[in-house]
Design a protein around this motif. Structure first.
Motif, PDB file in Angstrom:
ATOM      1  N   THR A 123       2.095  -1.498  14.947  1.00  0.00           N
ATOM      2  CA  THR A 123       1.086  -1.222  13.917  1.00  0.00           C
ATOM      3  C   THR A 123       1.688  -1.068  12.523  1.00  0.00           C
ATOM      4  OG1 THR A 123       1.222   1.150  14.399  1.00  0.00           O
ATOM      5  CG2 THR A 123      -0.495  -0.113  15.538  1.00  0.00           C
ATOM      6  N   VAL A 156       0.891  -1.163   0.000  1.00  0.00           N
ATOM      7  CA  VAL A 156       0.000   0.000   0.000  1.00  0.00           C
ATOM      8  C   VAL A 156       0.927   1.210   0.000  1.00  0.00           C
ATOM      9  CG1 VAL A 156      -1.660   1.312   1.374  1.00  0.00           C
ATOM     10  CG2 VAL A 156      -1.841  -1.182   1.240  1.00  0.00           C
ATOM     11  N   THR A 164       1.505   5.328   0.234  1.00  0.00           N
ATOM     12  CA  THR A 164       0.936   6.606   0.654  1.00  0.00           C
ATOM     13  C   THR A 164       2.007   7.690   0.597  1.00  0.00           C
ATOM     14  OG1 THR A 164      -0.300   7.794   2.352  1.00  0.00           O
ATOM     15  CG2 THR A 164       1.346   6.225   3.133  1.00  0.00           C
ATOM     16  N   GLN A 186       2.834   3.584  10.826  1.00  0.00           N
ATOM     17  CA  GLN A 186       4.176   3.035  10.635  1.00  0.00           C
ATOM     18  C   GLN A 186       5.155   3.508  11.708  1.00  0.00           C
ATOM     19  OE1 GLN A 186       3.799   0.641   8.378  1.00  0.00           O
ATOM     20  NE2 GLN A 186       1.802   1.637   8.242  1.00  0.00           N
ATOM     21  N   ARG A 221      -3.443   8.476   8.224  1.00  0.00           N
ATOM     22  CA  ARG A 221      -3.514   7.326   9.130  1.00  0.00           C
ATOM     23  C   ARG A 221      -2.486   6.240   8.789  1.00  0.00           C
ATOM     24  NH1 ARG A 221      -6.139   2.384   9.665  1.00  0.00           N
ATOM     25  NH2 ARG A 221      -6.851   1.951  11.781  1.00  0.00           N
ATOM     26  N   ILE A 222      -2.372   5.907   7.511  1.00  0.00           N
ATOM     27  CA  ILE A 222      -1.463   4.823   7.117  1.00  0.00           C
ATOM     28  C   ILE A 222      -0.023   5.164   7.486  1.00  0.00           C
ATOM     29  CG2 ILE A 222      -0.540   3.533   5.157  1.00  0.00           C
ATOM     30  CD1 ILE A 222      -3.308   3.828   3.837  1.00  0.00           C
ATOM     31  N   VAL A 246       3.676  -1.784   3.561  1.00  0.00           N
ATOM     32  CA  VAL A 246       3.356  -0.370   3.372  1.00  0.00           C
ATOM     33  C   VAL A 246       4.609   0.354   2.878  1.00  0.00           C
ATOM     34  CG1 VAL A 246       2.647   1.764   4.522  1.00  0.00           C
ATOM     35  CG2 VAL A 246       1.585  -0.408   5.170  1.00  0.00           C
ATOM     36  N   GLY A 275       3.436  -2.042   8.854  1.00  0.00           N
ATOM     37  CA  GLY A 275       3.131  -3.021   7.832  1.00  0.00           C
ATOM     38  C   GLY A 275       3.891  -4.316   8.077  1.00  0.00           C
ATOM     39  N   SER A 303       0.913  -7.532   4.643  1.00  0.00           N
ATOM     40  CA  SER A 303       0.298  -6.247   4.264  1.00  0.00           C
ATOM     41  C   SER A 303       1.355  -5.139   4.342  1.00  0.00           C
ATOM     42  CB  SER A 303      -0.896  -5.929   5.162  1.00  0.00           C
ATOM     43  OG  SER A 303      -0.496  -5.909   6.517  1.00  0.00           O
TER      44      SER A 303
END
Length: 172
Positions: free
Chosen positions: A122, A104, A106, A117, A112-113, A130, A124, A128
């Motif tokens: 929390t 994902v 960003t 990190q 939020r994403i 990031v 990636g 999943s």
């Protein structure tokens, strides 16, 4: 259809859309009021193309593979980062060995994403992943292995890479 055009080829596409009645090749149009229509059109074309590169839908662009130009640096925490080559404007996709799929992506550093990190609880995971893009750097959560693919929109001077669908967004 993906296109790679020179400045003169893209200018021709712009002329077709701005001056549709002037499609005959056997005459030229000249203004005597001191306005340089071609340079005005070139400036509008450049502005349109820059806007497209920075803000256009990814399906209207022509991202290229740049993984071979990038090196992953792994941090002690198991994450990593990549410094992007000059001219890279937007990241379209990134995959690493050990990840179950593409990350994902960003570029919203306050979103939020990206904020998730900041904590090891929390961040990636390989299931999943990031990628947080900030300027010419991508932070990877986690850095699982070898970089398999990194596609990006790259601004190459004198080369206009786009999808033919983007030409429909040219308006007089």
């Amino acid at each position: 259809m993906k296109l790679i055009l020179s400045e003169s080829q893209l200018l021709h596409e712009w002329q077709l859309r701005f001056f549709p009645e002037n499609t005959a090749a056997d005459y030229t149009m000249e203004r005597i009021d001191g306005i340089d229509a071609e340079n005005i059109l070139k400036a509008r074309m450049e502005d349109w193309y820059r806007q497209l590169l920075h803000n256009g839908r990814m399906d209207m662009l022509n991202p290229i593979e740049i993984a071979d130009k990038c090196k992953v640096t792994v941090t002690p925490e198991g994450n990593g980062y990549v410094t992007l080559p000059e001219g890279t404007l937007r990241v379209a996709g990134i995959e690493m060995e050990g990840w179950s799929g593409a990350a994902v992506i960003t570029a919203d550093l306050t979103g939020r994403i990206a904020r998730l990190q900041q904590s090891p609880y929390t961040q990636g995971t390989a299931e999943s992943p990031v990628a947080v893009v900030s300027g010419n750097r991508i932070d990877l959560y986690p850095a699982a292995g070898k970089l398999l693919s990194l596609t990006a929109v790259v601004d190459v001077p004198g080369v206009y890479a786009l999808d033919s669908a983007a030409l429909a967004t040219i308006t007089p």
